[in-house]
Scaffold this motif. Structure first.
Motif, PDB file in Angstrom:
ATOM      1  N   GLY A 540      59.964 -35.648 -33.235  1.00 57.82           N
ATOM      2  CA  GLY A 540      59.021 -35.094 -34.203  1.00 57.82           C
ATOM      3  C   GLY A 540      57.704 -34.716 -33.583  1.00 57.82           C
ATOM      4  O   GLY A 540      57.530 -34.762 -32.361  1.00 57.82           O
ATOM      5  N   LYS A 541      56.789 -34.322 -34.456  1.00 59.93           N
ATOM      6  CA  LYS A 541      55.441 -33.953 -34.008  1.00 59.93           C
ATOM      7  C   LYS A 541      54.441 -34.287 -35.104  1.00 59.93           C
ATOM      8  O   LYS A 541      54.622 -33.931 -36.269  1.00 59.93           O
ATOM      9  CB  LYS A 541      55.362 -32.451 -33.686  1.00 59.93           C
ATOM     10  CG  LYS A 541      53.985 -32.028 -33.170  1.00 59.93           C
ATOM     11  CD  LYS A 541      53.728 -32.605 -31.779  1.00 59.93           C
ATOM     12  CE  LYS A 541      52.282 -32.391 -31.337  1.00 59.93           C
ATOM     13  NZ  LYS A 541      51.365 -33.402 -31.948  1.00 59.93           N
ATOM     14  N   THR A 542      53.380 -34.987 -34.701  1.00 64.63           N
ATOM     15  CA  THR A 542      52.298 -35.328 -35.630  1.00 64.63           C
ATOM     16  C   THR A 542      51.286 -34.186 -35.695  1.00 64.63           C
ATOM     17  O   THR A 542      51.225 -33.335 -34.809  1.00 64.63           O
ATOM     18  CB  THR A 542      51.583 -36.604 -35.166  1.00 64.63           C
ATOM     19  OG1 THR A 542      51.136 -36.408 -33.816  1.00 64.63           O
ATOM     20  CG2 THR A 542      52.506 -37.800 -35.225  1.00 64.63           C
ATOM     21  N   GLY A 543      50.483 -34.231 -36.747  1.00 71.26           N
ATOM     22  CA  GLY A 543      49.425 -33.238 -36.881  1.00 71.26           C
ATOM     23  C   GLY A 543      48.318 -33.753 -37.769  1.00 71.26           C
ATOM     24  O   GLY A 543      48.578 -34.405 -38.779  1.00 71.26           O
ATOM     25  N   THR A 544      47.076 -33.499 -37.371  1.00 75.53           N
ATOM     26  CA  THR A 544      45.911 -33.857 -38.175  1.00 75.53           C
ATOM     27  C   THR A 544      45.042 -32.619 -38.271  1.00 75.53           C
ATOM     28  O   THR A 544      44.475 -32.176 -37.273  1.00 75.53           O
ATOM     29  CB  THR A 544      45.132 -35.018 -37.536  1.00 75.53           C
ATOM     30  OG1 THR A 544      46.002 -36.135 -37.384  1.00 75.53           O
ATOM     31  CG2 THR A 544      43.945 -35.408 -38.405  1.00 75.53           C
ATOM     32  N   ALA A 545      44.970 -32.051 -39.466  1.00 70.30           N
ATOM     33  CA  ALA A 545      44.272 -30.782 -39.652  1.00 70.30           C
ATOM     34  C   ALA A 545      42.971 -31.012 -40.407  1.00 70.30           C
ATOM     35  O   ALA A 545      42.980 -31.455 -41.555  1.00 70.30           O
ATOM     36  CB  ALA A 545      45.154 -29.803 -40.419  1.00 70.30           C
ATOM     37  N   GLN A 546      41.874 -30.735 -39.742  1.00 73.39           N
ATOM     38  CA  GLN A 546      40.583 -30.916 -40.385  1.00 73.39           C
ATOM     39  C   GLN A 546      40.362 -29.843 -41.447  1.00 73.39           C
ATOM     40  O   GLN A 546      40.772 -28.694 -41.285  1.00 73.39           O
ATOM     41  CB  GLN A 546      39.462 -30.860 -39.347  1.00 73.39           C
ATOM     42  CG  GLN A 546      39.520 -32.020 -38.364  1.00 73.39           C
ATOM     43  CD  GLN A 546      38.295 -32.096 -37.492  1.00 73.39           C
ATOM     44  OE1 GLN A 546      37.506 -31.162 -37.424  1.00 73.39           O
ATOM     45  NE2 GLN A 546      38.115 -33.218 -36.811  1.00 73.39           N
ATOM     46  N   VAL A 547      39.725 -30.240 -42.536  1.00 69.25           N
ATOM     47  CA  VAL A 547      39.440 -29.300 -43.624  1.00 69.25           C
ATOM     48  C   VAL A 547      38.008 -28.799 -43.563  1.00 69.25           C
ATOM     49  O   VAL A 547      37.575 -28.033 -44.413  1.00 69.25           O
ATOM     50  CB  VAL A 547      39.725 -29.943 -45.005  1.00 69.25           C
ATOM     51  CG1 VAL A 547      41.190 -30.269 -45.145  1.00 69.25           C
ATOM     52  CG2 VAL A 547      38.878 -31.196 -45.204  1.00 69.25           C
ATOM     53  N   VAL A 548      37.266 -29.259 -42.553  1.00 67.91           N
ATOM     54  CA  VAL A 548      35.919 -28.740 -42.284  1.00 67.91           C
ATOM     55  C   VAL A 548      35.902 -28.278 -40.839  1.00 67.91           C
ATOM     56  O   VAL A 548      36.877 -28.427 -40.106  1.00 67.91           O
ATOM     57  CB  VAL A 548      34.832 -29.817 -42.525  1.00 67.91           C
ATOM     58  CG1 VAL A 548      34.759 -30.152 -44.004  1.00 67.91           C
ATOM     59  CG2 VAL A 548      35.100 -31.061 -41.708  1.00 67.91           C
ATOM     60  N   SER A 549      34.820 -27.738 -40.406  1.00 66.96           N
ATOM     61  CA  SER A 549      34.714 -27.166 -39.074  1.00 66.96           C
ATOM     62  C   SER A 549      35.094 -28.169 -38.000  1.00 66.96           C
ATOM     63  O   SER A 549      34.682 -29.338 -38.029  1.00 66.96           O
ATOM     64  CB  SER A 549      33.291 -26.669 -38.828  1.00 66.96           C
ATOM     65  OG  SER A 549      33.145 -26.253 -37.483  1.00 66.96           O
ATOM     66  N   HIS A 550      35.904 -27.712 -37.034  1.00 70.18           N
ATOM     67  CA  HIS A 550      36.329 -28.585 -35.933  1.00 70.18           C
ATOM     68  C   HIS A 550      35.179 -28.924 -34.984  1.00 70.18           C
ATOM     69  O   HIS A 550      35.299 -29.804 -34.136  1.00 70.18           O
ATOM     70  CB  HIS A 550      37.446 -27.901 -35.146  1.00 70.18           C
ATOM     71  CG  HIS A 550      38.170 -28.827 -34.219  1.00 70.18           C
ATOM     72  ND1 HIS A 550      39.044 -29.785 -34.661  1.00 70.18           N
ATOM     73  CD2 HIS A 550      38.131 -28.944 -32.864  1.00 70.18           C
ATOM     74  CE1 HIS A 550      39.530 -30.457 -33.622  1.00 70.18           C
ATOM     75  NE2 HIS A 550      38.992 -29.966 -32.525  1.00 70.18           N
ATOM     76  N   SER A 551      34.044 -28.245 -35.146  1.00 71.25           N
ATOM     77  CA  SER A 551      32.923 -28.497 -34.240  1.00 71.25           C
ATOM     78  C   SER A 551      32.381 -29.913 -34.373  1.00 71.25           C
ATOM     79  O   SER A 551      31.670 -30.401 -33.515  1.00 71.25           O
ATOM     80  CB  SER A 551      31.797 -27.492 -34.522  1.00 71.25           C
ATOM     81  OG  SER A 551      31.334 -27.638 -35.859  1.00 71.25           O
TER      82      SER A 551
END
Length: 642
Positions: A540-551
């Motif tokens: 598998g593969k995990t993922g964490t997606a930010q909902v605000v700017s990645h900066s």
């Protein structure tokens, strides 16, 4: 004898002489009389001969009422024939406007007997104001035994009230598989203006979402009718005959009740979606969207209180998030990046030193750890952002978009469910078309880790990664077995729900093995090691997606509505998998902690069921939820927490 001629004074003209009627006038009068007789005879012939059947029917209507017999909808079963959706007998009350002269005078008594307000009845009447006079108006559905008794006791006083036996939908409780199954409801005025609903009338029950909507033409059946003799007051005196209704077709769905139950349990209390699919066939094995709703509330008259409750819920319970939630995929996109990098012969020899991030085009892009030297074999299980920033810079946005589009992103999959979303895959052409601006190279860096303008649905992600793990074979997802549907209806559904469909994309065998072995390492030594399933080839593969700017930095997950979305896509076995599961936990934080354990539970349930079926008694253990990891500044020998 002398004959005397008597002259009528009326025939004497002014000069004293007798006048005679001319032959022309006499003939004209005869023609006029003959013409009038012909018209009268023709009219009588038309009324008594040509119109005999019509007037006979009108006369029969004075004493015969045609009462509809509503067809029960087809039932729904799981792939093993276990009942999911049934019908139950119900009685509804209808109003016959042609049976009453002064309806307003009867409204208070009707309202009292049916336990509804006069205002509610008047509102219903206004909705049917333009409907034909002969069309019955539904006043109250699923009436109680005491309300039925009231109608029977007041038959002479209220001849306008009629009861009708119906079959109503009985759905699983607690919103089980509600988004996949859908619900039924009364056809709306807006729908009646749609050519697809040309054969429906006000008051008809129609599928409004899910399988109920897609396969409504098969499920609804054909109504029948019975002829009832009535007197001038509308009271039934006898029966003449009936035309039986044709029940709707039962359908077998592709979902597995056991896997669906495991998925429902895994998503309990969560906000997000889970979809499990057989990549060999495209059959959906389980589909869960949270929060859910109760479709039984829609099968009778939907209450205003319940409707307000669900439409004001900020988590959108009516939204089928497996096919409609369009969100950044986070690090699950790195599998597609790896596929592109390997096929372009870039990633095989690329090695990157990760010191917690890197600078591109004058801007620092963070990684959640200091991974040290990273190659493709470790970039996937460790989920090193720095590696994929670098790979994205080397590939460029249009190359990335070409491979992502090849595996079905930014396109509907074509699943046989309504309102599927397509998602977004940015490119230079996409930005020029939508924003009339050029693409800047710096924008590509965030796309490399599944951020930026990239959005996907959980189903798209499951199909894409499952297709890569299947050697490039992507199947069109579906929730009803094709052999359950007549050929012409199947063709109509394919045309009505277009998508990328079945396709095969070329993958070099060595690259295929590299990607699938690295995904297997994710669940043993990588970011999802905590959910390793002993004795199961689980990748598998995990993922964490930010909902605000990645900066803000990769280690900043945010709080509340700004907390990152957690993803995980898992499969078993690693190559040519029998099942692929995509999980989205909205605002769940780390994918390894929030979503990976849920996918592991479903895959564990699937594998154990297969083993029992094959008489293999070895049962895998359910993994414990992952413990939070503590970021470190040292060169890692352990993976990131993503």
């Amino acid at each position: 004898m002398e004959l005397t001629h008597h002259i009528d004074p009326n025939d004497v003209g002014p000069n004293g002489r007798a006048e005679k009627v001319s032959a022309g006038k006499l003939h004209a009068a005869q023609y006029i009389v003959a013409l009038i007789l012909i018209v009268l005879i023709t009219g009588l012939w038309r009324l008594q001969v040509l119109g005999a059947d019509n007037f006979r029917a009108l006369a029969e209507a004075n004493r015969i009422r045609k009462v509809p017999i509503l067809a029960p909808r087809g039932r729904l079963f799981d792939r093993e024939g276990r009942l999911l959706v049934d019908n139950y007998p119900s009685v509804s009350c209808y109003l016959l406007r042609e049976q009453v002269k002064d309806l307003d005078a009867d409204l208070p008594l009707i309202a009292q007997g049916l336990h509804i307000s006069v205002e509610q009845i008047q509102s219903t009447l206004r909705r049917y104001e333009i409907a034909p006079k002969y069309q019955p108006i539904p006043l109250k559905q699923d009436i109680s035994p005491d309300e039925q008794a009231f109608i029977a006791a007041h038959r002479d006083e209220l001849p306008e009230l009629e009861t009708l036996d119906e079959q109503r939908r009985l759905y699983p409780s607690d919103g089980f598989a509600a988004h996949l199954i859908g619900y039924v409801g009364e056809v709306s005025e807006q729908m009646l203006n749609d050519p697809r609903y040309a054969f429906y009338s006000s008051g008809d029950v129609v599928g409004r979402s899910g399988v109920e909507q897609t396969y409504d033409a098969l499920l609804r059946g054909v109504d029948g009718s019975r002829d009832v003799i009535v007197n001038s007051h509308g009271k039934e005196l006898g029966h003449l005959g009936q035309e039986l209704a044709t029940p709707g077709k039962d359908l077998k769905l592709t979902i597995d009740l056991d896997i669906q139950m495991a998925a429902e349990k895994a998503m309990e209390g969560k906000n997000g979606a889970l979809v499990a699919m057989d990549p060999h066939t495209g059959e959906i094995l389980a589909m869960v969207s949270r929060p859910t709703f109760d479709p039984n509330q829609f099968s009778v008259r939907l209450t205003r209180a319940y409707w307000n409750q669900i439409i004001t819920d900020p988590n959108h319970p009516l939204l089928n998030k497996t096919i409609q939630a369009q969100l950044a995929p986070g690090s699950t996109f790195k599998i597609i990046m790896s596929f592109a990098g390997l096929e372009e012969n870039v990633a095989q020899t690329m090695r990157v030193v990760c010191n917690g991030g890197a600078t591109f085009y004058g801007h620092f892009f963070a990684c959640d750890k200091h991974h040290g030297m990273v190659d493709i074999d470790h970039a996937i299980p460790w989920s090193c952002d720095t590696y994929y920033y670098t790979l994205a810079e080397k590939l460029g946005i249009d190359t990335i978009a070409r491979y992502a589009t090849a595996v079905g992103l930014s396109q509907k999959t074509g699943i046989d469910l309504p309102d599927e979303a397509a998602g977004t895959m940015p490119s230079t052409q996409w930005k020029l078309k939508n924003f009339h601006d050029k693409w800047f190279a710096g924008e590509t860096i965030s796309v490399g880790i599944g951020q930026g303008a990239t959005t996907v649905t959980p189903l798209q992600l499951a199909r894409a990664l499952g297709g890569i793990a299947s050697g490039g074979a992507l199947k069109r997802p579906h929730v009803v077995f094709p052999d359950e549907v007549p050929k012409e209806i199947e063709e109509n559904i394919l045309a009505s729900y277009p998508g990328s469909g079945d396709r095969v994309i070329p993958i070099t065998p060595d690259n295929w093995e590299t990607i699938t072995d690295a995904m297997a390492a994710t669940t043993t030594t990588g970011t999802a090691a905590a959910v390793h399933l002993a004795g199961i080839d689980f990748a598998g593969k995990t993922g964490t997606a930010q909902v605000v700017s990645h900066s803000a930095g990769a280690t900043s997950l945010g709080k509340g509505a700004e907390r990152a979305n957690a993803w995980f896509v898992g499969m078993a076995p690693r190559r040519n998998p029998d099942i692929v599961v995509a999980v989205l936990c909205e605002h769940g934080g780390w994918g390894a902690e929030a979503s990976a354990p849920l996918a592991a539970q479903v895959i564990n349930a699937y594998v154990n069921k297969q083993r029992k079926r094959d008489n293999n008694v070895r049962i895998a253990t359910t993994p414990e939820p992952a413990k939070p990891t503590t970021p470190t500044n040292e060169a890692p020998t352990v993976p990131s927490a993503e």
